[in-house]
Scaffold this motif. Structure first.
Motif, PDB file in Angstrom:
ATOM      1  N   UNK A  42      -7.429   3.146   5.926  1.00 25.33           N
ATOM      2  CA  UNK A  42      -6.672   2.155   5.157  1.00 25.33           C
ATOM      3  C   UNK A  42      -5.757   1.351   6.077  1.00 25.33           C
ATOM      4  N   UNK A  43      -5.113   2.028   7.006  1.00 25.93           N
ATOM      5  CA  UNK A  43      -4.225   1.326   7.942  1.00 25.93           C
ATOM      6  C   UNK A  43      -5.026   0.295   8.730  1.00 25.93           C
ATOM      7  N   UNK A  93       0.847  -1.192   0.000  1.00 28.61           N
ATOM      8  CA  UNK A  93       0.000   0.000   0.000  1.00 28.61           C
ATOM      9  C   UNK A  93       0.885   1.245   0.000  1.00 28.61           C
ATOM     10  N   UNK A  94       0.621   2.142  -0.937  1.00 25.52           N
ATOM     11  CA  UNK A  94       1.366   3.402  -1.035  1.00 25.52           C
ATOM     12  C   UNK A  94       0.751   4.409  -0.053  1.00 25.52           C
ATOM     13  N   UNK A  95       1.491   4.716   1.000  1.00 24.58           N
ATOM     14  CA  UNK A  95       1.002   5.648   2.038  1.00 24.58           C
ATOM     15  C   UNK A  95       1.628   7.030   1.842  1.00 24.58           C
ATOM     16  N   UNK A 151      -4.651  -3.757   8.360  1.00 19.98           N
ATOM     17  CA  UNK A 151      -4.136  -4.452   9.544  1.00 19.98           C
ATOM     18  C   UNK A 151      -5.090  -5.558   9.956  1.00 19.98           C
ATOM     19  N   UNK A 152      -6.374  -5.252   9.922  1.00 16.90           N
ATOM     20  CA  UNK A 152      -7.377  -6.259  10.312  1.00 16.90           C
ATOM     21  C   UNK A 152      -7.439  -7.393   9.288  1.00 16.90           C
ATOM     22  N   UNK A 192       1.928   5.012  11.598  1.00 16.77           N
ATOM     23  CA  UNK A 192       1.138   3.779  11.489  1.00 16.77           C
ATOM     24  C   UNK A 192       0.989   3.130  12.863  1.00 16.77           C
ATOM     25  N   UNK A 193       2.074   3.117  13.638  1.00 18.55           N
ATOM     26  CA  UNK A 193       2.017   2.485  14.966  1.00 18.55           C
ATOM     27  C   UNK A 193       1.021   3.196  15.881  1.00 18.55           C
ATOM     28  N   UNK A 194       0.919   4.505  15.737  1.00 17.37           N
ATOM     29  CA  UNK A 194      -0.053   5.252  16.544  1.00 17.37           C
ATOM     30  C   UNK A 194      -1.475   4.786  16.233  1.00 17.37           C
TER      31      UNK A 194
END
Lengths: 280, 319
Positions: B240-241, B228-230, B245-246, B267-269
């Protein structure tokens, strides 16, 4: 406002000092020294030099003031309140939660404030950008930039001055408030900056030095800048930090001081008497 | 928008794209004004600038002043586009960006060229691994790590009229071609470049190519990796994250930046708050840059397809 009579401008300056003290007294403490030192130039600028409309503070063709020493906000707010940009009573809200009058000037909060400043030095580049933008847009506007002498420790000021001269910003007038003191004491003890007149001349400015607490000298120097041209202007204002209130001026460390009720009454009464005397 | 990735380079150098796009935007919109800090010759704008001194302002090597002047021009009604190298567009002038532009609501677009290891032979002094982290702390900012020349054109044009401070980091040289010419990439919307079910790789900038190469290798091993291009790191496409992730239950983040403060942090947040998920990172391990060709630097700092594949294998094992 178009005050041709110097006595009227002197009265206006006294009223600006009263309004400044109103704002600072209401919250109990504030940047009184450097606010009082620029009351006279504010009186000349808004009394006879600048074009503006309190009913239309965002008028694109107005002249602009950038108070790069943003902590002099109380004097700017006092001036704008006296001119009707906002109600005079609002001065008492300065620095209170939700106020439109924060300690440092903010163009998004206060009607009539043309630029946001506070981190010293930054207003110089902002003013250069405003002056360049007005020039490119073909507006008749001029930009007046008040810079502190302590503030000129910041290298960004000198980047901006070099830029202003390089871009031939004859619609920019730098007003250096040479009040010789900064937060930690005398500028010559903290970081001596040398001869401002020679510095500005070397940077390519049309430069004069005046008594910055003398409205007649200021008016004459500012009148010279109306012709514009290819050089930016520098007016080195020899001022007293705390000018107009001897008790403040005599205190060496007068950057920020408390103002109690007794001082407030005495100082404003004296200034009111001066204003009345000048108005005849 | 069309994805045309086949691993080959886009023939255009990004500096040439900047050198064409900025003058084109100025020709279309009289309020566009371009400022540089003595690096016009590095992005091909110098000739046009010399012919259009009212539209292109060389501020000299004085980045703090340049940001202030750009902010003043914004207050006077212009839409400034500012360029310098990434470290000087971030570290060098961040108080000016924060107050004169951001806090004062003077909307400007800032292009920081040669992010991270793309600074190559200019070396550690010119190699920003922290610019995204710095800009992410600016309220209301837009932060973009460019994927290819087509995206560069698209985001630059969107930034012109977008409120707030916009920071675009982009290398001046060639990138792997990902998007078909003329594709529009809406800011804030992640792009799925490759579907997958076992792990998702969120990547930006030069790491897009490495991630897509890694996904090809992983497929041979039976690991189905989505890529995925973030490119919009702020405002991040949090939906999207969360969705990826799910769906995959395993996350890899790949970026040409310090692992602190950049896309991995962003992303971690989201994962921590919305959907705790095992995650691995491919980024610079809290180090300063150094000099060398890009291939050497990518190997040295662990920014290759092999490093991405290794991270993917590791995170899949943690599921």
């Amino acid at each position: 406002m178009n005050l041709e009579n110097m006595n009227e401008i002197k009265a206006f300056a006294a009223k600006i000092r009263i309004a400044t003290i109103e704002a600072i007294h209401a919250i109990g403490q504030g940047h009184i020294g450097g606010a009082l030192s620029i009351a006279d130039v504010l009186a000349v600028l808004y009394g006879r030099e600048m074009r503006y409309d309190p009913k239309n503070p965002k008028w694109p063709d107005r002249d602009k003031l950038v108070t790069s020493k943003g902590h002099a906000g109380p004097a700017v707010y006092g001036t704008l309140a006296l001119l009707g940009f906002f109600p005079y009573e609002e001065l008492k809200t300065m620095n209170r939660p939700g106020t439109n009058l924060p300690s440092h000037t903010d163009r998004n909060k206060t009607p009539g404030v043309d630029m946001t400043t506070g981190s010293l030095g930054q207003g110089t580049s902002l003013a250069a950008g405003l002056a360049l933008g007005d020039k490119l847009k073909g507006r008749p506007s001029r930009t007046f930039l008040i810079v502190g002498d302590g503030e000129s420790n910041e290298g960004q000021c000198w980047e901006a001055f070099a830029f202003a001269a390089a871009k031939k910003l004859g619609n920019l007038v730098v007003l250096l408030d040479w009040n010789k003191r900064q937060l930690d004491g005398y500028t010559d003890d903290v970081l001596p900056m040398g001869d401002y007149v020679k510095k500005f001349e070397a940077f390519g400015f049309d430069t004069v030095k005046v008594n910055g607490n003398d409205v007649e000298e200021l008016a004459a120097a500012l009148e010279r800048t109306r012709k514009g041209g290819d050089k930016p202007y520098a007016i080195v204002m020899d001022t007293v930090k705390g000018a107009g209130v001897p008790e403040v001026a005599e205190k060496k460390m007068n950057h920020s001081l408390p103002v109690n009720d007794e001082q407030y009454e005495r100082w404003t009464a004296q200034l009111r008497a001066e204003a009345e005397a000048w108005e005849g | 928008m069309k994805i045309v990735y086949d691993g080959t380079l886009d023939p255009r150098q990004c500096k040439a794209v900047l050198g064409e796009t900025i003058p084109a935007m100025a020709a279309e919109d009289p309020d566009v004004i371009y400022l540089d800090a003595d690096l016009m010759n590095c992005i091909g704008t110098a000739k046009w600038a010399a012919e259009n001194p009212d539209r292109a302002i060389n501020c000299g090597i004085a980045e703090a002043n340049m940001i202030g002047v750009a902010s003043g021009l914004a207050a006077a009604g212009f839409k400034p586009i500012v360029h310098t190298f990434g470290p000087f567009a971030s570290r060098r002038c961040f108080d000016q960006v924060f107050l004169s532009a951001g806090y004062a609501k003077n909307d400007i677009t800032i292009i920081g060229t040669d992010p991270g290891v793309t600074a190559t032979l200019n070396g550690g002094t010119h190699m920003p691994f922290e610019d995204v982290g710095i800009y992410r702390t600016l309220p209301g900012a837009t932060v973009i790590d460019v994927t290819d020349p087509t995206m560069l054109i698209s985001v630059l044009r969107q930034c012109k009229d977008r409120p707030g401070v916009k920071y675009i980091r982009v290398g001046r040289k060639q990138y792997a071609r990902v998007y078909a010419d003329g594709s529009e990439l809406p800011i804030g919307k992640a792009v799925t470049l490759r579907e997958g079910t076992d792990v998702v790789i969120f990547a930006v900038g030069i790491m897009i190519h490495e991630a897509l190469q890694a996904a090809i290798e992983l497929e041979k091993e039976g690991i189905s990796a989505a890529v995925v291009d973030m490119f919009t790191i702020k405002p991040l496409d949090v939906e999207a994250v969360e969705a990826w992730a799910k769906k995959t239950g395993a996350v890899v983040v790949a970026e040409n930046h310090n692992r602190n403060g950049g896309l991995y942090s962003a992303v971690s947040e989201v994962l921590a708050q919305r959907c705790p998920t095992p995650a691995e990172v491919v980024a610079v391990e809290d180090e300063y840059g150094e000099v060398g060709p890009q291939s050497y630097l990518q190997e040295h700092f662990g920014l290759t397809a092999a490093h991405v594949a290794e991270a993917a294998r590791a995170v899949v094992k943690r599921k």
